[in-house]
Design a protein around this motif. Structure first.
Motif, PDB file in Angstrom:
ATOM      1  N   ALA A 162      28.273  13.257  18.782  1.00  0.00           N
ATOM      2  CA  ALA A 162      27.093  13.919  19.339  1.00  0.00           C
ATOM      3  C   ALA A 162      26.031  12.884  19.791  1.00  0.00           C
ATOM      4  O   ALA A 162      25.530  13.024  20.922  1.00  0.00           O
ATOM      5  CB  ALA A 162      26.544  14.944  18.359  1.00  0.00           C
ATOM      6  N   PRO A 163      25.647  11.906  18.973  1.00  0.00           N
ATOM      7  CA  PRO A 163      25.964  11.714  17.559  1.00  0.00           C
ATOM      8  C   PRO A 163      24.826  12.249  16.680  1.00  0.00           C
ATOM      9  O   PRO A 163      23.660  12.195  17.058  1.00  0.00           O
ATOM     10  CB  PRO A 163      26.054  10.194  17.447  1.00  0.00           C
ATOM     11  N   LEU A 164      25.191  12.748  15.499  1.00  0.00           N
ATOM     12  CA  LEU A 164      24.196  13.241  14.551  1.00  0.00           C
ATOM     13  C   LEU A 164      23.574  12.061  13.811  1.00  0.00           C
ATOM     14  O   LEU A 164      24.251  11.389  13.041  1.00  0.00           O
ATOM     15  CB  LEU A 164      24.842  14.198  13.551  1.00  0.00           C
ATOM     16  N   PRO A 220      18.446   8.295  16.756  1.00  0.00           N
ATOM     17  CA  PRO A 220      18.867   7.662  18.014  1.00  0.00           C
ATOM     18  C   PRO A 220      18.850   6.140  17.967  1.00  0.00           C
ATOM     19  O   PRO A 220      19.607   5.486  18.693  1.00  0.00           O
ATOM     20  CB  PRO A 220      17.850   8.199  19.034  1.00  0.00           C
ATOM     21  N   ALA A 229      22.280   4.962  17.306  1.00  0.00           N
ATOM     22  CA  ALA A 229      23.359   5.389  18.199  1.00  0.00           C
ATOM     23  C   ALA A 229      23.828   4.230  19.078  1.00  0.00           C
ATOM     24  O   ALA A 229      23.072   3.285  19.355  1.00  0.00           O
ATOM     25  CB  ALA A 229      22.886   6.541  19.073  1.00  0.00           C
ATOM     26  N   LEU A 274      24.840   6.552  24.089  1.00  0.00           N
ATOM     27  CA  LEU A 274      24.503   7.841  23.487  1.00  0.00           C
ATOM     28  C   LEU A 274      23.068   7.926  22.977  1.00  0.00           C
ATOM     29  O   LEU A 274      22.682   8.929  22.382  1.00  0.00           O
ATOM     30  CB  LEU A 274      25.471   8.138  22.339  1.00  0.00           C
ATOM     31  N   ASP A 310      21.628  14.468  24.603  1.00  0.00           N
ATOM     32  CA  ASP A 310      21.128  15.761  24.139  1.00  0.00           C
ATOM     33  C   ASP A 310      22.032  16.178  22.980  1.00  0.00           C
ATOM     34  O   ASP A 310      23.070  16.815  23.172  1.00  0.00           O
ATOM     35  CB  ASP A 310      21.181  16.776  25.282  1.00  0.00           C
ATOM     36  N   VAL A 311      21.639  15.815  21.772  1.00  0.00           N
ATOM     37  CA  VAL A 311      22.507  15.993  20.606  1.00  0.00           C
ATOM     38  C   VAL A 311      22.845  17.459  20.346  1.00  0.00           C
ATOM     39  O   VAL A 311      24.016  17.798  20.138  1.00  0.00           O
ATOM     40  CB  VAL A 311      21.908  15.299  19.375  1.00  0.00           C
ATOM     41  N   ARG A 318      25.486  18.538  22.796  1.00  0.00           N
ATOM     42  CA  ARG A 318      26.793  17.944  22.547  1.00  0.00           C
ATOM     43  C   ARG A 318      27.455  18.560  21.305  1.00  0.00           C
ATOM     44  O   ARG A 318      28.678  18.722  21.257  1.00  0.00           O
ATOM     45  CB  ARG A 318      26.669  16.415  22.409  1.00  0.00           C
ATOM     46  N   CYS A 319      26.646  18.926  20.315  1.00  0.00           N
ATOM     47  CA  CYS A 319      27.199  19.631  19.156  1.00  0.00           C
ATOM     48  C   CYS A 319      27.804  20.965  19.595  1.00  0.00           C
ATOM     49  O   CYS A 319      28.880  21.360  19.117  1.00  0.00           O
ATOM     50  CB  CYS A 319      26.120  19.858  18.106  1.00  0.00           C
ATOM     51  N   ARG A 360      19.684   8.968   8.916  1.00  0.00           N
ATOM     52  CA  ARG A 360      20.386  10.164   9.370  1.00  0.00           C
ATOM     53  C   ARG A 360      19.911  11.396   8.604  1.00  0.00           C
ATOM     54  O   ARG A 360      19.685  12.454   9.197  1.00  0.00           O
ATOM     55  CB  ARG A 360      21.891  10.005   9.201  1.00  0.00           C
ATOM     56  N   VAL A 389      19.652  21.879  16.098  1.00  0.00           N
ATOM     57  CA  VAL A 389      21.108  21.836  16.152  1.00  0.00           C
ATOM     58  C   VAL A 389      21.691  23.207  15.829  1.00  0.00           C
ATOM     59  O   VAL A 389      22.586  23.703  16.533  1.00  0.00           O
ATOM     60  CB  VAL A 389      21.656  20.761  15.177  1.00  0.00           C
TER      61      VAL A 389
END
Length: 282
Positions: free
Chosen positions: A185-187, A190, A193, A197, A201-202, A205-206, A264, A275
């Motif tokens: 996504a990445p979770l 940022p 990341a 990435l 737009d997390v 992407r999720c 995270r 999310v």
């Protein structure tokens, strides 16, 4: 469970070092095979790979045995793997969707796998003191749980196969999807990341991953909860592996993976609602 002894061909060819991955060192290609040091989860991994072969899952290497040097021997999986620095295509949404489809295909194939008698995940590694609670949902399958860009092989722009099953263990489907989102996504913050990435737009992407996987409504509603609980536990797990196993685990800890996990968790606390809204929207 005794591994099968691999019988070398008369002229196996030279050993060619293979790059990639965060932990396992000493991986080489020999002809059409890959040789890897036996990991602490090897009995489970070998049984799982035999199961995947038996059910006809094409997206995994085949386990061929253990060579004279004590290394596991796997078939070499052809294709393209994201190395470092990450290529721009890790941000491609079509590739992202194909990751979701591959994870679903694997999970469906693994669902019927039953741990052989005497085989347990991470044998010899006890849960560390102070470990936060796990998500309160029963395991549904033995998951791969390491869907990094290094461990997904692409062909013609499509995710085609998984490699490196060292972290396989019984989990829920939502934990598998969370792990894919974690890396793709990445979770997370940022700042941690990969460059392609960092402006992603997390939540979107999720949603792409969840839709491609065919994630259930119930699992969509649980995703953020599971992500937070798993993130809290991962800090303890990574510290323990660094202390007890050393090697690449210790290097990652020295390089700040523990701080990254804390960032995270804070990011999930701030952005989890966004999310979840993206995952559950009509």
């Amino acid at each position: 469970m005794n591994p099968v002894t691999y019988v070398e061909p008369s002229d196996p060819g030279p050993e060619i070092p293979l790059d990639g991955g965060d932990v396992t060192e000493g991986v080489v290609r020999v002809g059409d095979t890959v040789r890897r040091p036996l990991g602490f989860n090897a009995p489970l991994v070998h049984a799982l790979l035999r199961h995947l072969e038996a059910v006809g899952f094409a997206g995994a290497p085949r386990f061929l045995g253990v060579d004279a040097a004590g290394r596991e021997v796997l078939t070499f999986v052809t294709g393209e793997v994201a190395g470092r620095p990450r290529p721009a295509w890790v941000a491609d949404e079509a590739r992202l969707a194909s990751v979701g489809r591959l994870v679903r295909s694997y999970d469906d194939a693994a669902e019927g796998f039953v741990l052989p008698d005497g085989v347990r995940p991470f044998q010899g590694i006890a849960e560390p003191p102070g470990m936060p609670p796990a998500p309160p949902y029963p395991a549904e399958l033995v998951g791969h749980m390491d869907f990094t860009p290094d461990n997904i092989v692409f062909r013609d722009g499509e995710a085609a196969a998984l490699i490196d099953f060292d972290l396989a263990k019984p989990v829920t489907r939502v934990e598998e999807v969370f792990n894919a989102m974690l890396h793709w996504a990445p979770l997370g913050d940022p700042a941690d990341a990969d460059p392609p990435l960092r402006d992603a737009d997390v939540p979107r992407r999720c949603r792409i991953l969840a839709d491609a996987y065919g994630m259930s409504d119930v699992d969509r509603s649980r995703l953020v909860e599971v992500a937070v609980l798993r993130t809290r536990r991962s800090w303890f797990s990574m510290r323990q592996l660094a202390e007890e196993r050393g090697g690449g685990w210790a290097r990652m800890w020295r390089e700040g993976v523990g701080d990254q996990i804390k960032r995270r968790e804070a990011w999930l606390e701030r952005n989890g609602a966004a999310v979840e809204a993206a995952l559950t929207a009509p």
